[in-house]
Design a protein around this motif. Structure first.
Motif, PDB file in Angstrom:
ATOM      1  N   VAL A  41       0.835  -1.201   0.000  1.00  0.00           N
ATOM      2  CA  VAL A  41       0.000   0.000   0.000  1.00  0.00           C
ATOM      3  C   VAL A  41       0.874   1.258   0.000  1.00  0.00           C
ATOM      4  CG1 VAL A  41      -1.973  -1.118   1.125  1.00  0.00           C
ATOM      5  CG2 VAL A  41      -0.211  -0.012   2.519  1.00  0.00           C
ATOM      6  N   LEU A  42       0.285   2.387  -0.374  1.00  0.00           N
ATOM      7  CA  LEU A  42       1.009   3.647  -0.469  1.00  0.00           C
ATOM      8  C   LEU A  42       1.726   3.998   0.834  1.00  0.00           C
ATOM      9  CD1 LEU A  42       1.799   6.106  -2.151  1.00  0.00           C
ATOM     10  CD2 LEU A  42      -0.335   7.184  -1.408  1.00  0.00           C
ATOM     11  N   ALA A  43       1.145   3.674   1.970  1.00  0.00           N
ATOM     12  CA  ALA A  43       1.765   3.979   3.262  1.00  0.00           C
ATOM     13  C   ALA A  43       3.126   3.300   3.417  1.00  0.00           C
ATOM     14  CB  ALA A  43       0.832   3.574   4.400  1.00  0.00           C
ATOM     15  N   ASP A  44       3.421   2.281   2.607  1.00  0.00           N
ATOM     16  CA  ASP A  44       4.724   1.602   2.640  1.00  0.00           C
ATOM     17  C   ASP A  44       5.808   2.400   1.913  1.00  0.00           C
ATOM     18  OD1 ASP A  44       3.560  -0.582   3.964  1.00  0.00           O
ATOM     19  OD2 ASP A  44       3.212  -1.679   2.098  1.00  0.00           O
ATOM     20  N   ILE A  45       5.413   3.439   1.181  1.00  0.00           N
ATOM     21  CA  ILE A  45       6.337   4.216   0.355  1.00  0.00           C
ATOM     22  C   ILE A  45       6.664   5.539   1.044  1.00  0.00           C
ATOM     23  CG2 ILE A  45       6.640   5.365  -1.889  1.00  0.00           C
ATOM     24  CD1 ILE A  45       6.459   2.257  -2.027  1.00  0.00           C
ATOM     25  N   THR A  46       7.946   5.900   1.116  1.00  0.00           N
ATOM     26  CA  THR A  46       8.372   7.181   1.665  1.00  0.00           C
ATOM     27  C   THR A  46       8.483   8.167   0.506  1.00  0.00           C
ATOM     28  OG1 THR A  46       9.626   6.063   3.395  1.00  0.00           O
ATOM     29  CG2 THR A  46      10.157   8.384   2.983  1.00  0.00           C
ATOM     30  N   ASN A  52       7.303  22.710  -3.534  1.00  0.00           N
ATOM     31  CA  ASN A  52       8.180  22.999  -4.672  1.00  0.00           C
ATOM     32  C   ASN A  52       7.731  22.299  -5.948  1.00  0.00           C
ATOM     33  OD1 ASN A  52       9.808  24.685  -3.117  1.00  0.00           O
ATOM     34  ND2 ASN A  52      11.087  22.996  -2.453  1.00  0.00           N
ATOM     35  N   GLY A  53       6.423  22.134  -6.097  1.00  0.00           N
ATOM     36  CA  GLY A  53       5.871  21.510  -7.293  1.00  0.00           C
ATOM     37  C   GLY A  53       5.424  20.070  -7.096  1.00  0.00           C
ATOM     38  N   TYR A  54       5.754  19.482  -5.947  1.00  0.00           N
ATOM     39  CA  TYR A  54       5.324  18.107  -5.658  1.00  0.00           C
ATOM     40  C   TYR A  54       4.258  18.140  -4.570  1.00  0.00           C
ATOM     41  CZ  TYR A  54       5.207  13.198  -4.544  1.00  0.00           C
ATOM     42  OH  TYR A  54       4.768  11.908  -4.351  1.00  0.00           O
ATOM     43  N   THR A  55       3.181  17.388  -4.791  1.00  0.00           N
ATOM     44  CA  THR A  55       2.107  17.287  -3.808  1.00  0.00           C
ATOM     45  C   THR A  55       2.079  15.866  -3.264  1.00  0.00           C
ATOM     46  OG1 THR A  55       0.809  18.926  -5.015  1.00  0.00           O
ATOM     47  CG2 THR A  55      -0.379  17.524  -3.457  1.00  0.00           C
ATOM     48  N   THR A  56       2.096  15.739  -1.941  1.00  0.00           N
ATOM     49  CA  THR A  56       2.002  14.419  -1.330  1.00  0.00           C
ATOM     50  C   THR A  56       0.784  13.701  -1.900  1.00  0.00           C
ATOM     51  OG1 THR A  56       3.037  15.211   0.698  1.00  0.00           O
ATOM     52  CG2 THR A  56       1.752  13.171   0.856  1.00  0.00           C
ATOM     53  N   GLY A  57       0.970  12.460  -2.297  1.00  0.00           N
ATOM     54  CA  GLY A  57      -0.095  11.697  -2.939  1.00  0.00           C
ATOM     55  C   GLY A  57       0.094  11.642  -4.440  1.00  0.00           C
ATOM     56  N   GLY A  58       0.980  12.496  -4.955  1.00  0.00           N
ATOM     57  CA  GLY A  58       1.372  12.419  -6.357  1.00  0.00           C
ATOM     58  C   GLY A  58       0.410  13.060  -7.342  1.00  0.00           C
ATOM     59  N   SER A  59       0.614  12.703  -8.606  1.00  0.00           N
ATOM     60  CA  SER A  59      -0.169  13.245  -9.717  1.00  0.00           C
ATOM     61  C   SER A  59      -0.964  12.143 -10.398  1.00  0.00           C
ATOM     62  CB  SER A  59       0.751  13.898 -10.748  1.00  0.00           C
ATOM     63  OG  SER A  59       1.349  15.043 -10.197  1.00  0.00           O
ATOM     64  N   THR A  60      -2.139  12.506 -10.894  1.00  0.00           N
ATOM     65  CA  THR A  60      -3.024  11.544 -11.552  1.00  0.00           C
ATOM     66  C   THR A  60      -2.479  11.125 -12.908  1.00  0.00           C
ATOM     67  OG1 THR A  60      -4.937  12.464 -10.419  1.00  0.00           O
ATOM     68  CG2 THR A  60      -5.373  11.178 -12.409  1.00  0.00           C
ATOM     69  N   ALA A  61      -2.528   9.829 -13.155  1.00  0.00           N
ATOM     70  CA  ALA A  61      -2.152   9.261 -14.456  1.00  0.00           C
ATOM     71  C   ALA A  61      -3.441   8.972 -15.206  1.00  0.00           C
ATOM     72  CB  ALA A  61      -1.347   7.982 -14.262  1.00  0.00           C
ATOM     73  N   THR A  62      -3.708   9.732 -16.239  1.00  0.00           N
ATOM     74  CA  THR A  62      -4.943   9.592 -17.002  1.00  0.00           C
ATOM     75  C   THR A  62      -4.893   8.346 -17.885  1.00  0.00           C
ATOM     76  OG1 THR A  62      -5.170  11.989 -17.028  1.00  0.00           O
ATOM     77  CG2 THR A  62      -6.472  10.755 -18.647  1.00  0.00           C
ATOM     78  N   THR A  63      -5.955   7.561 -17.836  1.00  0.00           N
ATOM     79  CA  THR A  63      -6.029   6.351 -18.654  1.00  0.00           C
ATOM     80  C   THR A  63      -6.364   6.716 -20.091  1.00  0.00           C
ATOM     81  OG1 THR A  63      -6.748   5.044 -16.750  1.00  0.00           O
ATOM     82  CG2 THR A  63      -7.192   4.113 -18.925  1.00  0.00           C
ATOM     83  N   SER A  64      -5.487   6.312 -21.018  1.00  0.00           N
ATOM     84  CA  SER A  64      -5.716   6.528 -22.446  1.00  0.00           C
ATOM     85  C   SER A  64      -6.505   5.374 -23.039  1.00  0.00           C
ATOM     86  CB  SER A  64      -4.390   6.652 -23.196  1.00  0.00           C
ATOM     87  OG  SER A  64      -3.663   7.750 -22.731  1.00  0.00           O
ATOM     88  N   SER A  65      -6.195   4.160 -22.576  1.00  0.00           N
ATOM     89  CA  SER A  65      -6.861   2.971 -23.089  1.00  0.00           C
ATOM     90  C   SER A  65      -6.768   1.863 -22.063  1.00  0.00           C
ATOM     91  CB  SER A  65      -6.195   2.521 -24.397  1.00  0.00           C
ATOM     92  OG  SER A  65      -6.715   1.281 -24.814  1.00  0.00           O
ATOM     93  N   SER A  66      -7.871   1.155 -21.909  1.00  0.00           N
ATOM     94  CA  SER A  66      -7.942  -0.001 -21.017  1.00  0.00           C
ATOM     95  C   SER A  66      -8.815  -1.013 -21.739  1.00  0.00           C
ATOM     96  CB  SER A  66      -8.565   0.407 -19.675  1.00  0.00           C
ATOM     97  OG  SER A  66      -8.825  -0.738 -18.885  1.00  0.00           O
ATOM     98  N   THR A 102      -9.378   1.149  -1.453  1.00  0.00           N
ATOM     99  CA  THR A 102      -9.520   1.525  -0.051  1.00  0.00           C
ATOM    100  C   THR A 102      -8.212   1.861   0.639  1.00  0.00           C
ATOM    101  OG1 THR A 102     -11.467   0.129   0.080  1.00  0.00           O
ATOM    102  CG2 THR A 102     -10.488   0.777   2.159  1.00  0.00           C
ATOM    103  N   SER A 103      -7.177   1.074   0.413  1.00  0.00           N
ATOM    104  CA  SER A 103      -5.896   1.282   1.094  1.00  0.00           C
ATOM    105  C   SER A 103      -4.812   1.834   0.173  1.00  0.00           C
ATOM    106  CB  SER A 103      -5.418  -0.037   1.716  1.00  0.00           C
ATOM    107  OG  SER A 103      -6.338  -0.477   2.685  1.00  0.00           O
ATOM    108  N   ASP A 104      -5.210   2.395  -0.967  1.00  0.00           N
ATOM    109  CA  ASP A 104      -4.233   2.923  -1.926  1.00  0.00           C
ATOM    110  C   ASP A 104      -3.218   1.849  -2.326  1.00  0.00           C
ATOM    111  OD1 ASP A 104      -5.453   5.425  -1.892  1.00  0.00           O
ATOM    112  OD2 ASP A 104      -4.082   6.240  -0.396  1.00  0.00           O
ATOM    113  N   GLU A 105      -3.751   0.719  -2.830  1.00  0.00           N
ATOM    114  CA  GLU A 105      -2.898  -0.413  -3.185  1.00  0.00           C
ATOM    115  C   GLU A 105      -1.912  -0.059  -4.295  1.00  0.00           C
ATOM    116  OE1 GLU A 105      -5.792  -2.479  -0.684  1.00  0.00           O
ATOM    117  OE2 GLU A 105      -6.008  -0.909  -2.175  1.00  0.00           O
TER     118      GLU A 105
END
Length: 138
Positions: A41-46, A52-66, A102-105
């Motif tokens: 889960v995300l909580a395992d990542i430091t 300075n341009g970075y937001t905790t939780g990161g940036s959204t990756a838009t799905t182009s195709s699934s 739920t747990s940001d897997e």
């Protein structure tokens, strides 16, 4: 281009309906600490410091195709670009996770080989493979 490494838990989470890669919100975070295949889960990542341009939780990756073709599923994401507004980093890894779960897997990560620090107004792009996709399941 850095190569993709999946987290071990991703396979089970996919099989047990934790992820709907076509509609869930996927995000990318940056870290300078090596992810472990056993992280779940995300909580395992430091993450790197907020600001300075970075937001905790990161940036959204838009799905182009699934979609699947001839029995092979492919997930294609639009590139994610981070722009520094001051010194951002250092970071070496970009980590993809499911923000809807739920747990940001965690899904997987890219190792860029050495630490990167961005100066103000510099950009860093997580370049997702538009041809082969981020991942394929056959």
């Amino acid at each position: 281009m850095a190569s993709f490494t999946k987290f071990n838990s991703f396979v089970e989470a996919l099989a047990e309906k934790t992820h709907n890669l076509g509609s869930d919100t996927l995000k990318v975070v940056l870290t300078n600490s090596a992810p472990a295949a056993a992280n779940t889960v995300l909580a395992d990542i430091t993450q790197i410091a907020n600001g300075n341009g970075y937001t905790t939780g990161g940036s959204t990756a838009t799905t182009s195709s699934s979609a699947q073709t001839s029995g092979t599923y492919k997930l294609v994401l639009a590139d994610v670009t981070f722009t520094a507004s001051g010194s951002m980093g250092p970071f070496r890894y970009a980590v993809l996770y499911n923000d809807t779960a739920t747990s940001d897997e965690l899904i997987g990560w890219w190792d860029y080989g050495s630490s990167i620090t961005l100066a103000a107004s510099e950009t860093f792009t997580v370049d997702f493979d538009a041809t082969n996709g981020v991942l394929q399941v056959a």
